[in-house]
Write a protein that holds these residues in place. Sequence first.
Motif, PDB file in Angstrom:
ATOM      1  N   HIS A   1       0.855  -1.354  -0.036  1.00  0.00           N
ATOM      2  CA  HIS A   1      -0.105   0.093  -0.057  1.00  0.00           C
ATOM      3  C   HIS A   1       0.953   1.362   0.171  1.00  0.00           C
ATOM      4  O   HIS A   1       1.770   1.253   0.694  1.00  0.00           O
ATOM      5  CB  HIS A   1      -1.048   0.103   1.300  1.00  0.00           C
ATOM      6  CG  HIS A   1      -2.047  -1.115   1.146  1.00  0.00           C
ATOM      7  ND1 HIS A   1      -2.633  -1.643   2.336  1.00  0.00           N
ATOM      8  CD2 HIS A   1      -2.767  -1.621   0.116  1.00  0.00           C
ATOM      9  CE1 HIS A   1      -3.296  -2.573   1.964  1.00  0.00           C
ATOM     10  NE2 HIS A   1      -3.442  -2.439   0.532  1.00  0.00           N
ATOM     11  N   LEU A   2       0.559   2.202  -0.757  1.00  0.00           N
ATOM     12  CA  LEU A   2       1.427   3.345  -1.073  1.00  0.00           C
ATOM     13  C   LEU A   2       0.412   4.618  -0.714  1.00  0.00           C
ATOM     14  O   LEU A   2      -0.692   4.735  -0.940  1.00  0.00           O
ATOM     15  CB  LEU A   2       1.709   3.647  -2.609  1.00  0.00           C
ATOM     16  CG  LEU A   2       2.503   4.807  -2.626  1.00  0.00           C
ATOM     17  CD1 LEU A   2       4.089   4.894  -2.196  1.00  0.00           C
ATOM     18  CD2 LEU A   2       2.761   5.175  -4.149  1.00  0.00           C
ATOM     19  N   PHE A   3       0.957   5.168   0.437  1.00  0.00           N
ATOM     20  CA  PHE A   3       0.433   6.450   1.028  1.00  0.00           C
ATOM     21  C   PHE A   3       0.940   7.675   0.448  1.00  0.00           C
ATOM     22  O   PHE A   3       1.888   8.073   0.539  1.00  0.00           O
ATOM     23  CB  PHE A   3       0.303   6.372   2.424  1.00  0.00           C
ATOM     24  CG  PHE A   3      -0.437   5.239   3.089  1.00  0.00           C
ATOM     25  CD1 PHE A   3      -1.621   5.404   3.370  1.00  0.00           C
ATOM     26  CD2 PHE A   3       0.388   4.229   3.325  1.00  0.00           C
ATOM     27  CE1 PHE A   3      -2.144   4.218   3.985  1.00  0.00           C
ATOM     28  CE2 PHE A   3      -0.132   2.995   3.775  1.00  0.00           C
ATOM     29  CZ  PHE A   3      -1.392   3.103   4.372  1.00  0.00           C
ATOM     30  N   VAL A   4       0.036   8.748  -0.016  1.00  0.00           N
ATOM     31  CA  VAL A   4       0.602   9.939  -0.674  1.00  0.00           C
ATOM     32  C   VAL A   4      -0.036  11.145   0.082  1.00  0.00           C
ATOM     33  O   VAL A   4      -1.255  11.116   0.237  1.00  0.00           O
ATOM     34  CB  VAL A   4       0.004  10.001  -2.156  1.00  0.00           C
ATOM     35  CG1 VAL A   4       0.699  11.189  -2.789  1.00  0.00           C
ATOM     36  CG2 VAL A   4       0.858   8.923  -2.904  1.00  0.00           C
ATOM     37  N   ILE A   5       0.809  12.013   0.714  1.00  0.00           N
ATOM     38  CA  ILE A   5       0.394  13.124   1.419  1.00  0.00           C
ATOM     39  C   ILE A   5       0.475  14.324   0.348  1.00  0.00           C
ATOM     40  O   ILE A   5       1.384  14.692  -0.304  1.00  0.00           O
ATOM     41  CB  ILE A   5       1.107  13.485   2.516  1.00  0.00           C
ATOM     42  CG1 ILE A   5       1.267  12.168   3.369  1.00  0.00           C
ATOM     43  CG2 ILE A   5       0.630  14.876   3.294  1.00  0.00           C
ATOM     44  CD1 ILE A   5      -0.023  11.800   4.086  1.00  0.00           C
ATOM     45  N   THR A   6      -0.521  15.083   0.409  1.00  0.00           N
ATOM     46  CA  THR A   6      -0.610  16.184  -0.545  1.00  0.00           C
ATOM     47  C   THR A   6      -1.086  17.352   0.106  1.00  0.00           C
ATOM     48  O   THR A   6      -1.893  17.422   1.010  1.00  0.00           O
ATOM     49  CB  THR A   6      -1.675  15.981  -1.802  1.00  0.00           C
ATOM     50  OG1 THR A   6      -1.496  14.641  -2.246  1.00  0.00           O
ATOM     51  CG2 THR A   6      -1.656  16.846  -2.667  1.00  0.00           C
ATOM     52  N   ASP A   7      -0.586  18.798  -0.242  1.00  0.00           N
ATOM     53  CA  ASP A   7      -0.906  19.857   0.431  1.00  0.00           C
ATOM     54  C   ASP A   7      -1.824  20.577  -0.167  1.00  0.00           C
ATOM     55  O   ASP A   7      -2.717  20.134  -1.081  1.00  0.00           O
ATOM     56  CB  ASP A   7      -0.099  20.557   0.591  1.00  0.00           C
ATOM     57  CG  ASP A   7       0.724  21.608  -0.682  1.00  0.00           C
ATOM     58  OD1 ASP A   7      -0.131  21.323  -1.723  1.00  0.00           O
ATOM     59  OD2 ASP A   7       1.946  22.035  -0.771  1.00  0.00           O
ATOM     60  N   ALA A   8      -2.724  21.401   0.369  1.00  0.00           N
ATOM     61  CA  ALA A   8      -3.672  22.165  -0.096  1.00  0.00           C
ATOM     62  C   ALA A   8      -3.734  22.827  -1.529  1.00  0.00           C
ATOM     63  O   ALA A   8      -4.862  22.757  -2.164  1.00  0.00           O
ATOM     64  CB  ALA A   8      -4.336  23.482   0.656  1.00  0.00           C
ATOM     65  N   SER A   9      -2.477  22.906  -1.928  1.00  0.00           N
ATOM     66  CA  SER A   9      -2.447  23.247  -3.553  1.00  0.00           C
ATOM     67  C   SER A   9      -2.420  22.159  -4.526  1.00  0.00           C
ATOM     68  O   SER A   9      -2.211  22.331  -5.533  1.00  0.00           O
ATOM     69  CB  SER A   9      -1.236  24.240  -3.653  1.00  0.00           C
ATOM     70  OG  SER A   9      -0.114  23.309  -3.672  1.00  0.00           O
ATOM     71  N   GLY A  10      -2.259  20.727  -3.922  1.00  0.00           N
ATOM     72  CA  GLY A  10      -2.375  19.588  -4.785  1.00  0.00           C
ATOM     73  C   GLY A  10      -0.728  19.275  -4.876  1.00  0.00           C
ATOM     74  O   GLY A  10      -0.742  18.447  -5.523  1.00  0.00           O
ATOM     75  N   GLN A  11       0.023  19.976  -4.296  1.00  0.00           N
ATOM     76  CA  GLN A  11       1.487  19.429  -4.219  1.00  0.00           C
ATOM     77  C   GLN A  11       1.799  18.172  -3.572  1.00  0.00           C
ATOM     78  O   GLN A  11       1.496  18.580  -2.145  1.00  0.00           O
ATOM     79  CB  GLN A  11       2.408  20.780  -4.060  1.00  0.00           C
ATOM     80  CG  GLN A  11       4.096  20.234  -4.040  1.00  0.00           C
ATOM     81  CD  GLN A  11       4.224  20.406  -5.510  1.00  0.00           C
ATOM     82  OE1 GLN A  11       3.811  21.025  -6.510  1.00  0.00           O
ATOM     83  NE2 GLN A  11       5.465  19.575  -5.792  1.00  0.00           N
ATOM     84  N   GLU A  12       2.335  17.385  -3.788  1.00  0.00           N
ATOM     85  CA  GLU A  12       2.681  16.128  -3.030  1.00  0.00           C
ATOM     86  C   GLU A  12       3.995  16.504  -2.211  1.00  0.00           C
ATOM     87  O   GLU A  12       4.989  17.146  -2.767  1.00  0.00           O
ATOM     88  CB  GLU A  12       2.971  15.065  -3.806  1.00  0.00           C
ATOM     89  CG  GLU A  12       1.885  14.451  -4.404  1.00  0.00           C
ATOM     90  CD  GLU A  12       2.254  13.007  -5.158  1.00  0.00           C
ATOM     91  OE1 GLU A  12       3.333  12.414  -4.966  1.00  0.00           O
ATOM     92  OE2 GLU A  12       1.600  12.386  -6.170  1.00  0.00           O
ATOM     93  N   VAL A  13       3.721  16.351  -1.042  1.00  0.00           N
ATOM     94  CA  VAL A  13       4.984  16.384   0.188  1.00  0.00           C
ATOM     95  C   VAL A  13       5.842  15.133   0.769  1.00  0.00           C
ATOM     96  O   VAL A  13       6.716  15.484   1.302  1.00  0.00           O
ATOM     97  CB  VAL A  13       4.367  17.427   1.121  1.00  0.00           C
ATOM     98  CG1 VAL A  13       3.727  18.735   0.604  1.00  0.00           C
ATOM     99  CG2 VAL A  13       3.269  16.752   2.085  1.00  0.00           C
ATOM    100  N   SER A  14       4.720  14.145   0.402  1.00  0.00           N
ATOM    101  CA  SER A  14       5.390  12.902   1.081  1.00  0.00           C
ATOM    102  C   SER A  14       4.786  11.747   0.675  1.00  0.00           C
ATOM    103  O   SER A  14       3.566  11.757   0.461  1.00  0.00           O
ATOM    104  CB  SER A  14       5.291  13.066   2.564  1.00  0.00           C
ATOM    105  OG  SER A  14       5.791  11.976   3.310  1.00  0.00           O
ATOM    106  N   ARG A  15       5.466  10.791   0.350  1.00  0.00           N
ATOM    107  CA  ARG A  15       5.067   9.244   0.138  1.00  0.00           C
ATOM    108  C   ARG A  15       5.666   8.262   1.019  1.00  0.00           C
ATOM    109  O   ARG A  15       6.928   8.397   1.448  1.00  0.00           O
ATOM    110  CB  ARG A  15       5.541   8.929  -1.371  1.00  0.00           C
ATOM    111  CG  ARG A  15       4.737   9.817  -2.332  1.00  0.00           C
ATOM    112  CD  ARG A  15       5.051   9.046  -3.522  1.00  0.00           C
ATOM    113  NE  ARG A  15       4.391   9.781  -4.698  1.00  0.00           N
ATOM    114  CZ  ARG A  15       4.513   9.383  -5.918  1.00  0.00           C
ATOM    115  NH1 ARG A  15       5.345   8.568  -6.497  1.00  0.00           N
ATOM    116  NH2 ARG A  15       3.816  10.040  -6.877  1.00  0.00           N
ATOM    117  N   PHE A  16       5.177   7.252   1.283  1.00  0.00           N
ATOM    118  CA  PHE A  16       5.490   6.133   2.168  1.00  0.00           C
ATOM    119  C   PHE A  16       4.808   4.937   1.786  1.00  0.00           C
ATOM    120  O   PHE A  16       3.712   4.963   1.381  1.00  0.00           O
ATOM    121  CB  PHE A  16       5.844   6.456   3.540  1.00  0.00           C
ATOM    122  CG  PHE A  16       4.602   7.010   4.205  1.00  0.00           C
ATOM    123  CD1 PHE A  16       3.617   6.123   4.806  1.00  0.00           C
ATOM    124  CD2 PHE A  16       4.187   8.185   4.278  1.00  0.00           C
ATOM    125  CE1 PHE A  16       2.401   6.417   5.383  1.00  0.00           C
ATOM    126  CE2 PHE A  16       3.039   8.879   4.832  1.00  0.00           C
ATOM    127  CZ  PHE A  16       1.933   7.806   5.428  1.00  0.00           C
TER     128      PHE A  16
END
Length: 555
Positions: free
Chosen positions: A307-322
């Motif tokens: 399972h891949l988790f993607v964290i995105t900020d309010a502008s839609g920019q990805e900031v982290s994956r794990f």
Amino acid sequence: LSQQIDRHTLPVMGKIWSVDAIAYDASTSNYGNIVALDESPLQEGLLFAGTDDGLVHVSGDSGANWKRYENFPGIPKNTYVNMLVASKFDTQTVFAVFNNHKNGDFKPYILKSSDQGASWQNISGDLPERGSVYCLAQDHVNKELLFAGTEFGAFFSYNGGENWKPLKGGIPTIAVRDMAIQKRENDLVLATMGRGFYILDDYTALRAYNPENLDKEAYIFPVNSGLSYMQASPLGYEEVGFQGASYYFDKNPENGVQVIYYVKDEVKSLKDKRQAREKETRESNGSISYPSAEELRAEDREEKAYHLFVITDASGQEVSRFSEAASSGIKRVNWNGRMSSITSVSADGSPVTKANEANLALPGTYSITLYQSKDGEIRKLAGPEEFELNWLDHGTMPAEDRLALAAFQKDLEETRRKIVGGNNFKNHLEKRIEKLKANARNTPGVPLSVLDSLRQMEYVIYNLEVELNGDRSLAKRNFDTPPSLMRRIGGAVWNSYYTTMAPTGEQQKNLAIVKQQLGDLIGKLADLKVKTGLINARLIQAGAPYLDDELPENP
């Protein structure tokens, strides 16, 4: 408020015992004690009292007058009232827990009254038939969410007692005698019989637990706001420092955001599916077919699901994956509130990998999305689910302009990415030149002048090593040496990423020096790359062995 029963007149094991019976009075109820008491949190003076001989009394005037109730549906007469819980949502509702294990009756008994005790309904639902109940708690947000402690563990109900589910996650099979809810943190605290205390950190997700959500392929429960901070080390190092094993401590909840998610079905590998088919065939007395060569190869080559988790900020920019290994059920994962570093890569544990951490992500709105990979096929399972990230803001000198701090750290991370990449490439060239020298020495017909050219390139590498990592020849002899580029960038990173203060003058100076010298350094490495490539081409033409990263020419 009790029936005033004389326990010496009650049969025990079918007969009346005399005063000489061993521990007679120590092992029987007094029959006259008030053993359960609660006051409505909504109305002062509204009291509920339960006794050890099976009575419930209600007073609306702080105990001046009482109403007595002694008959309860499905409850044997004189059953011990273990707990009374006044509702947090209305003054009419009260819950009663009865426990009859002293009479050899181990059934669960939980009742609810919606009219201050005048009538009762059984809400034991589908609790296990054997398992006396000791305690109960009601959530302070969702009135339908109940918790019960029984002889064999803790349970929760998402629909007011109609259905119950066990709470596991590390709790042993033990009697849960009492429980309390810490409202600020939404923690459930359990007290067990002989096995200590257990805390379920942040059970917020259970408020959204319902069959509709769990019937989905996957679901991310509502995410509570997270808190990022720099954890103090008052003892000098993490945890107990040098205090020794006798110094008591306990770990804090993980820094950042706790995300609870649900995946309905387990991802079956090709091997899992084959073994399941073979088991079914054996159980039906059928004949098993040996796997073909193609099937065995497919099993060995299949990538493990994750399972891949993607964290995105309010502008839609990805900031982290794990990533995490794929599994089914209700799971919890933590994002530590930091950006993923872009400076290095590690394939350890592949396909479950994680980037190194960089600076704290700015406070704000973020979202998390869950993807699943099955043998390389990626698809979205759930999300995005929004949440808020906050800073603790207990710093002594916090940055006034957080956007400027973030811009500096972004520049720092990008520069670090390039300088680390340059250092790694320098190490690669150093090993490559060593192999080229061996090829030149060992291959007949190669001009010996090639060895001199390669040796001159090594001297360039030596000078780049001093520039990048310091003069080790002098340092090991305790000479003072100027800071290297890697030391400058490393110091700036450490002192910026692990504080919340604005960039210092020293950090800005070190970043500027690294950026100024970076172009010349990369230019020298690029020149060496071209020169080593030309020499390698001459060696290959002369019949030298191919290097590890060389593809032989097509015959």
